[in-house]
Design an enzyme around this catalytic site. Structure first.
Site, short mmCIF file in Angstrom:
data_model
loop_
_atom_site.label_atom_id
_atom_site.label_comp_id
_atom_site.label_asym_id
_atom_site.label_seq_id
_atom_site.Cartn_x
_atom_site.Cartn_y
_atom_site.Cartn_z
N ASP A 24 0.85 -1.20 0.00
CA ASP A 24 0.00 0.00 0.00
C ASP A 24 0.89 1.26 0.00
O ASP A 24 0.83 2.08 0.91
CB ASP A 24 -0.96 0.01 1.19
CG ASP A 24 -0.25 0.06 2.55
OD1 ASP A 24 -0.85 0.59 3.51
OD2 ASP A 24 0.91 -0.41 2.64
N ASP A 63 6.68 1.37 2.06
CA ASP A 63 6.43 0.38 1.01
C ASP A 63 7.28 0.71 -0.22
O ASP A 63 7.86 -0.18 -0.86
CB ASP A 63 4.96 0.40 0.56
CG ASP A 63 3.97 0.16 1.67
OD1 ASP A 63 3.77 1.08 2.47
OD2 ASP A 63 3.40 -0.93 1.72
N ASN A 115 -2.49 2.85 3.39
CA ASN A 115 -1.96 4.16 3.79
C ASN A 115 -2.76 5.29 3.16
O ASN A 115 -3.06 6.30 3.78
CB ASN A 115 -0.49 4.27 3.36
CG ASN A 115 0.42 3.43 4.22
OD1 ASN A 115 0.26 3.40 5.44
ND2 ASN A 115 1.35 2.74 3.60
N THR A 153 3.05 -5.99 2.60
CA THR A 153 3.50 -4.85 3.39
C THR A 153 2.36 -3.86 3.65
O THR A 153 2.60 -2.70 3.98
CB THR A 153 4.67 -4.10 2.70
OG1 THR A 153 4.18 -3.52 1.48
CG2 THR A 153 5.83 -5.02 2.42
N PHE A 160 -0.79 -0.73 12.43
CA PHE A 160 -1.68 -0.24 11.38
C PHE A 160 -2.14 -1.33 10.40
O PHE A 160 -3.33 -1.44 10.10
CB PHE A 160 -1.01 0.89 10.58
CG PHE A 160 -1.87 1.38 9.45
CD1 PHE A 160 -1.68 0.91 8.16
CD2 PHE A 160 -2.90 2.28 9.68
CE1 PHE A 160 -2.49 1.33 7.12
CE2 PHE A 160 -3.71 2.72 8.65
CZ PHE A 160 -3.50 2.24 7.37
N ASN A 161 -1.23 -2.13 9.85
CA ASN A 161 -1.63 -3.08 8.80
C ASN A 161 -2.70 -4.05 9.27
O ASN A 161 -3.61 -4.39 8.53
CB ASN A 161 -0.41 -3.87 8.29
CG ASN A 161 0.48 -3.04 7.40
OD1 ASN A 161 0.05 -2.03 6.86
ND2 ASN A 161 1.73 -3.46 7.26
N HIS A 195 9.73 -0.06 8.48
CA HIS A 195 8.80 -1.18 8.65
C HIS A 195 8.83 -2.15 7.45
O HIS A 195 9.27 -3.27 7.56
CB HIS A 195 7.37 -0.66 8.83
CG HIS A 195 7.20 0.28 9.97
ND1 HIS A 195 7.37 -0.07 11.30
CD2 HIS A 195 6.85 1.60 10.00
CE1 HIS A 195 7.14 0.97 12.08
NE2 HIS A 195 6.81 1.99 11.33
N ASP A 196 8.35 -1.71 6.32
CA ASP A 196 8.14 -2.62 5.18
C ASP A 196 9.43 -3.14 4.56
O ASP A 196 9.48 -4.32 4.15
CB ASP A 196 7.29 -1.93 4.11
CG ASP A 196 5.89 -1.64 4.62
OD1 ASP A 196 5.23 -0.74 4.08
OD2 ASP A 196 5.45 -2.33 5.57
O1 RIB Z 1 2.68 -0.06 10.91
C1 RIB Z 1 3.52 0.09 9.79
C2 RIB Z 1 2.81 -0.30 8.54
O2 RIB Z 1 1.69 0.56 8.36
C3 RIB Z 1 3.66 -0.15 7.27
O3 RIB Z 1 3.28 -1.11 6.33
C4 RIB Z 1 3.31 1.23 6.79
O4 RIB Z 1 3.41 1.33 5.35
C5 RIB Z 1 1.87 1.36 7.20
O5 RIB Z 1 1.11 0.82 6.17
CA CA Z 2 2.74 -0.50 4.09
#
Ligand code: RIB
Ligand code: CA
Length: 314
Positions: free
Chosen positions: A11, A16, A41, A127, A169-170, A243-244
């Protein structure tokens, strides 16, 4: 030796985008069959456009992009444009890409590809919210045993949440999708905030990336500078976690991370803890493990690989 056949479902999204730049810089190690995109996102139209733009920056017009689900399986959509900018790519220029996404829907692409490629060949890197994969599993349960492995960014145990007190979040963005993927029996490795918060783009690391040449390194440098600003204002207050990119690093150099088998469950109903990842290490016959949970990261090893990939990228 051909690279690992891989579909990246994402996303984009600043981090990402960096993950995509890293993956597309390693064609010998990763055969990126396609990029599939999902709303997360930012909206689904923007994540698809952004994936097409990142493909251009990486000079990889050979990799098709397929746009996917525009909203979660059942919950109301949530976005993270406060972290990623209204475009989803921070302050990168966002012209109309020379080539947009393919006409086929990402879910149909996932089903058709997993059915047509040899069983057990294709790895999925996720991701973003797991909506596309969950929808594909619903429409075609026969694809589940044909998936080699799912390596995903999501969840939190030791670190707590980043979108609510108890959810990352994901997973929060589509907890029902994550629940169905976790319960599907697919081989799953999850890299959550417990490790991504260890892989942070400090000023020294960002400076080293800014000194690399090439469009991918320049884009990554600008994306990281944007992330540093939002992280300072809205996040942990420290350097931005990558993160990703951890998903791609785990595929390219698994020893960068330490994993533990766990019995993983997703909260799908509590208004207070929706999207929480309950990670139970006490597994056994009565409570079988269903995922590998990343517990530690070697951040210097991670960045050594990041420097190498961006240094060799277009
Ligand atoms: O929490 C981090 C995740 O949430 C990552 O994938 C970032 O791109 C957001 O989507
Ligand atoms: Ca992401």
């Amino acid at each position: 030796m051909p690279g690992l056949p891989l579909i990246i479902d994402c996303d984009p999204g600043v981090d990402d985008a960096i993950a995509l730049l890293l993956a597309l810089a390693a064609p010998d190690a990763l055969e990126v069959l396609a990029i599939t995109t999902v709303a997360g996102n930012v909206g689904g139209d923007l994540t698809a456009r952004n994936a097409c733009l990142v493909r251009e920056i990486a000079s990889r017009p050979d990799v098709p992009v397929f746009a996917g689900m525009e909203r979660p399986l059942s919950r109301e959509p949530v976005a993270a444009d406060h972290f990623h900018g209204v475009s989803g790519l921070g302050d990168l220029p966002v012209p109309t890409p020379a080539r947009g996404p393919e006409p086929l829907h990402a879910v149909d692409y996932l089903v058709e590809t997993l059915r047509s490629r040899p069983s057990g060949e294709v790895t999925l890197a996720l991701t973003g919210p797991m909506t596309n994969l969950a929808e594909a599993m619903r429409r075609a349960p026969d694809i589940i045993p044909r998936i080699r492995r799912v390596v995903a960014m999501g969840g939190a145990r030791r670190e707590g949440g980043n979108i609510t007190a108890s959810a990352e979040f994901n997973i929060f963005a589509d907890p029902h999708a994550a629940d169905e993927v976790v319960r599907s029996g697919v081989e799953l490795a999850l890299l959550g905030l417990d490790v991504t918060h260890q892989v942070t783009a400090t000023e020294a690391r960002r400076r080293k990336i800014s000194e690399l040449s090439g469009a991918s390194a320049a884009a990554a440098s600008r994306l990281l500078a944007f992330s540093a600003g939002t992280e300072a204002r809205l996040g942990t207050g420290g350097p931005p976690p990558l993160h990703d990119p951890c998903v791609i690093l785990a595929l390219l150099d698994p020893g960068t991370f330490r994993f533990r088998p766990c019995a993983l469950a997703i909260e799908t109903s509590s208004p207070l803890t929706l999207g929480h990842t309950a990670v139970e290490y006490r597994v056994g016959p009565e409570r079988p493990a269903n995922a590998d949970w990343a517990v530690d990261a070697d951040s210097d090893r991670a960045f050594d690989l990041i420097y190498r990939l961006l240094g060799q990228a277009a």
